[in-house]
Design a protein around this motif. Structure first.
Motif, PDB file in Angstrom:
ATOM      1  N   ILE A 117       0.834  -1.207   0.000  1.00  0.00           N
ATOM      2  CA  ILE A 117       0.000   0.000   0.000  1.00  0.00           C
ATOM      3  C   ILE A 117       0.866   1.253   0.000  1.00  0.00           C
ATOM      4  N   PHE A 118       1.847   1.302   0.892  1.00  0.00           N
ATOM      5  CA  PHE A 118       2.679   2.494   1.003  1.00  0.00           C
ATOM      6  C   PHE A 118       3.522   2.701  -0.252  1.00  0.00           C
ATOM      7  N   GLN A 119       4.042   1.608  -0.810  1.00  0.00           N
ATOM      8  CA  GLN A 119       4.878   1.755  -1.997  1.00  0.00           C
ATOM      9  C   GLN A 119       4.068   2.235  -3.192  1.00  0.00           C
ATOM     10  N   GLN A 120       2.955   1.557  -3.480  1.00  0.00           N
ATOM     11  CA  GLN A 120       2.194   1.928  -4.667  1.00  0.00           C
ATOM     12  C   GLN A 120       1.558   3.304  -4.508  1.00  0.00           C
ATOM     13  N   THR A 121       1.188   3.673  -3.279  1.00  0.00           N
ATOM     14  CA  THR A 121       0.616   5.002  -3.067  1.00  0.00           C
ATOM     15  C   THR A 121       1.661   6.083  -3.258  1.00  0.00           C
ATOM     16  N   SER A 122       2.865   5.852  -2.749  1.00  0.00           N
ATOM     17  CA  SER A 122       3.928   6.841  -2.919  1.00  0.00           C
ATOM     18  C   SER A 122       4.340   6.974  -4.378  1.00  0.00           C
ATOM     19  N   CYS A 123       4.215   5.873  -5.140  1.00  0.00           N
ATOM     20  CA  CYS A 123       4.561   5.936  -6.572  1.00  0.00           C
ATOM     21  C   CYS A 123       3.475   6.622  -7.390  1.00  0.00           C
ATOM     22  N   VAL A 124       2.232   6.545  -6.934  1.00  0.00           N
ATOM     23  CA  VAL A 124       1.137   7.081  -7.733  1.00  0.00           C
ATOM     24  C   VAL A 124       0.856   8.547  -7.416  1.00  0.00           C
ATOM     25  N   ILE A 125       1.306   9.039  -6.254  1.00  0.00           N
ATOM     26  CA  ILE A 125       1.076  10.448  -5.920  1.00  0.00           C
ATOM     27  C   ILE A 125       1.724  11.386  -6.944  1.00  0.00           C
ATOM     28  N   PRO A 126       3.003  11.183  -7.341  1.00  0.00           N
ATOM     29  CA  PRO A 126       3.557  12.042  -8.395  1.00  0.00           C
ATOM     30  C   PRO A 126       2.779  11.946  -9.708  1.00  0.00           C
ATOM     31  N   GLN A 127       2.262  10.757 -10.018  1.00  0.00           N
ATOM     32  CA  GLN A 127       1.469  10.618 -11.241  1.00  0.00           C
ATOM     33  C   GLN A 127       0.178  11.429 -11.149  1.00  0.00           C
ATOM     34  N   ALA A 128      -0.437  11.451  -9.967  1.00  0.00           N
ATOM     35  CA  ALA A 128      -1.647  12.251  -9.781  1.00  0.00           C
ATOM     36  C   ALA A 128      -1.342  13.738  -9.915  1.00  0.00           C
ATOM     37  N   ILE A 129      -0.192  14.164  -9.375  1.00  0.00           N
ATOM     38  CA  ILE A 129       0.202  15.573  -9.488  1.00  0.00           C
ATOM     39  C   ILE A 129       0.446  15.948 -10.946  1.00  0.00           C
ATOM     40  N   VAL A 130       1.175  15.083 -11.655  1.00  0.00           N
ATOM     41  CA  VAL A 130       1.443  15.335 -13.071  1.00  0.00           C
ATOM     42  C   VAL A 130       0.151  15.372 -13.871  1.00  0.00           C
ATOM     43  N   LEU A 131      -0.756  14.461 -13.554  1.00  0.00           N
ATOM     44  CA  LEU A 131      -2.034  14.411 -14.267  1.00  0.00           C
ATOM     45  C   LEU A 131      -2.852  15.670 -13.995  1.00  0.00           C
ATOM     46  N   TYR A 132      -2.817  16.163 -12.772  1.00  0.00           N
ATOM     47  CA  TYR A 132      -3.596  17.345 -12.397  1.00  0.00           C
ATOM     48  C   TYR A 132      -3.016  18.623 -12.999  1.00  0.00           C
ATOM     49  N   ARG A 133      -1.716  18.765 -12.940  1.00  0.00           N
ATOM     50  CA  ARG A 133      -1.076  19.993 -13.410  1.00  0.00           C
ATOM     51  C   ARG A 133      -0.844  20.009 -14.919  1.00  0.00           C
ATOM     52  N   GLY A 134      -0.819  18.840 -15.530  1.00  0.00           N
ATOM     53  CA  GLY A 134      -0.534  18.756 -16.959  1.00  0.00           C
ATOM     54  C   GLY A 134       0.883  18.285 -17.201  1.00  0.00           C
ATOM     55  N   ARG A 135       1.027  17.168 -17.896  1.00  0.00           N
ATOM     56  CA  ARG A 135       2.347  16.570 -18.084  1.00  0.00           C
ATOM     57  C   ARG A 135       3.308  17.510 -18.800  1.00  0.00           C
ATOM     58  N   ASP A 136       2.853  18.207 -19.831  1.00  0.00           N
ATOM     59  CA  ASP A 136       3.737  19.084 -20.593  1.00  0.00           C
ATOM     60  C   ASP A 136       4.208  20.285 -19.778  1.00  0.00           C
ATOM     61  N   LYS A 137       3.433  20.673 -18.765  1.00  0.00           N
ATOM     62  CA  LYS A 137       3.805  21.819 -17.945  1.00  0.00           C
ATOM     63  C   LYS A 137       4.755  21.449 -16.811  1.00  0.00           C
ATOM     64  N   VAL A 138       4.791  20.178 -16.451  1.00  0.00           N
ATOM     65  CA  VAL A 138       5.553  19.748 -15.284  1.00  0.00           C
ATOM     66  C   VAL A 138       6.822  18.997 -15.678  1.00  0.00           C
ATOM     67  N   LEU A 139       6.711  18.060 -16.609  1.00  0.00           N
ATOM     68  CA  LEU A 139       7.822  17.170 -16.903  1.00  0.00           C
ATOM     69  C   LEU A 139       8.824  17.822 -17.844  1.00  0.00           C
ATOM     70  N   PRO A 140      10.125  17.629 -17.574  1.00  0.00           N
ATOM     71  CA  PRO A 140      11.156  18.141 -18.478  1.00  0.00           C
ATOM     72  C   PRO A 140      11.340  17.222 -19.678  1.00  0.00           C
ATOM     73  N   GLN A 141      12.226  17.610 -20.592  1.00  0.00           N
ATOM     74  CA  GLN A 141      12.581  16.725 -21.692  1.00  0.00           C
ATOM     75  C   GLN A 141      13.252  15.482 -21.121  1.00  0.00           C
ATOM     76  N   ARG A 142      12.944  14.310 -21.694  1.00  0.00           N
ATOM     77  CA  ARG A 142      13.427  13.060 -21.128  1.00  0.00           C
ATOM     78  C   ARG A 142      13.505  12.000 -22.216  1.00  0.00           C
ATOM     79  N   TYR A 143      14.290  10.960 -21.925  1.00  0.00           N
ATOM     80  CA  TYR A 143      14.429   9.862 -22.874  1.00  0.00           C
ATOM     81  C   TYR A 143      13.143   9.051 -22.966  1.00  0.00           C
ATOM     82  N   PHE A 144      12.612   8.699 -21.795  1.00  0.00           N
ATOM     83  CA  PHE A 144      11.438   7.822 -21.744  1.00  0.00           C
ATOM     84  C   PHE A 144      10.187   8.684 -21.716  1.00  0.00           C
TER      85      PHE A 144
END
Length: 314
Positions: free
Chosen positions: A171-198
């Motif tokens: 529970i703690f691992q998957q929740t901690s991994c999904v919180i950044p995804q929720a933030i990125v989803l809420y704020r917009g991936r293009d506005k938050v994430l830098p240029q990256r390989y993957f």
């Protein structure tokens, strides 16, 4: 549905690569590979193994009520009709655990060292030390080994408590991994994430939303009892253990860390230089750390804005 939650346990170590970013060459490219490749290999190898185990079972009740507490022993015995063969097969399986134990100790100690470096843990000055002799966080790995050993003893004392601890870890691992995804989803991936390989491209929002919904569903599911009527013996203690650990963190915050914790010390200049190089490789030009571009006159288009806190976390 409870069987689905058990399957998630096999993904418990999939984040190990993320905890070793500082020791992996070119982590922006290699860490996603470290995370994804074992999952693909596991899917290819685990499925036929699981199917063979299902075909080997001749007495399901004996498997479910095995006196050893390890159904795999009974499955091997039913499949081979030989105690010696079952013992050898289980020994091979147990041998793999030693390799897992090394990875477990390594990633746990590196995580403990990293958070202690940010003054998150009690007595952080002890766990953040790096041994001059072994060139690794010796105190952190000794503490991790001690806690892991004590954790293993829980299984001997109470399988119910052990199962609750395992479920809480998931529970703690998957929740901690999904919180950044929720933030990125809420704020917009293009506005938050830098240029990256993957880069997931258009599939990114779909994958993030699916992950968030899936984890919320599993977190609730883990708290369900496995049988009715619910008694003190068969109830799920996941909520109790999870609440206790969260309460411990809250108490730790208000007693020792509030007003003291400052978060990770991020070298924004260095991270911007790395982002610049990654961006140059993405568009096919060579960029050095002094913002000089070879083969392109459009230097201003490659200059990046200072990192936000979310950028550093991602």
């Amino acid at each position: 549905m409870l069987a689905i939650s058990n399957a998630v346990y096999s993904f418990l170590g999939s984040d190990c690569g993320a905890h070793l970013c500082e020791e992996i060459p070119n982590p922006a490219k290699n860490v996603p590979r470290v995370i994804l490749y074992p999952l693909l290999v596991g899917m290819i190898t685990a499925f036929p193994f699981a199917v063979s185990l299902l075909y080997a079972i001749t007495d399901l009740e004996a498997v479910l009520s095995s006196p050893t507490g390890l159904p795999l022993i009974e499955i091997y015995y039913q499949g081979t009709h030989s105690k010696a063969a079952a013992s050898v097969l289980l020994a091979l399986f147990a041998f793999c655990f030693f390799g897992n134990l090394v990875a477990n100790g390594t990633t746990c100690s590196r995580t403990l060292w990293a958070v202690s470096r940010d003054n998150t843990m009690p007595y952080s000055h002890l766990w953040m030390e790096v041994s001059d002799t072994f060139e690794m966080p010796l105190n952190a790995i000794l503490l991790s080994a001690t806690v892991i050993t004590l954790y293993g003893l829980i299984f001997i004392g109470s399988t119910t408590a052990f199962s609750a601890m395992v479920s809480c870890a998931i529970i703690f691992q998957q929740t901690s991994c999904v919180i950044p995804q929720a933030i990125v989803l809420y704020r917009g991936r293009d506005k938050v994430l830098p240029q990256r390989y993957f880069n997931l491209g258009r599939l990114g929002p779909v994958i993030n939303a699916t992950a968030v919904a899936w984890v919320i569903f599993l977190d609730v599911l883990y708290c369900f009892p496995v049988a009715l009527p619910v008694t003190a013996q068969n109830m799920s203690y996941v909520s109790v253990v999870s609440g206790g650990l969260v309460l411990f963190v809250i108490i730790l915050w208000f007693t020792t860390k509030k007003g003291v914790f400052r978060g990770p010390k991020v070298d924004y200049e260095l991270m911007n230089e790395r982002r610049l190089v990654a961006l140059g490789e993405t568009i096919g030009v060579e960029v050095d750390v002094h913002h000089k571009v070879k083969g392109s006159n459009d230097v201003d288009s490659l200059k990046l804005q200072p990192l936000a806190v979310t950028d550093a976390c991602m």
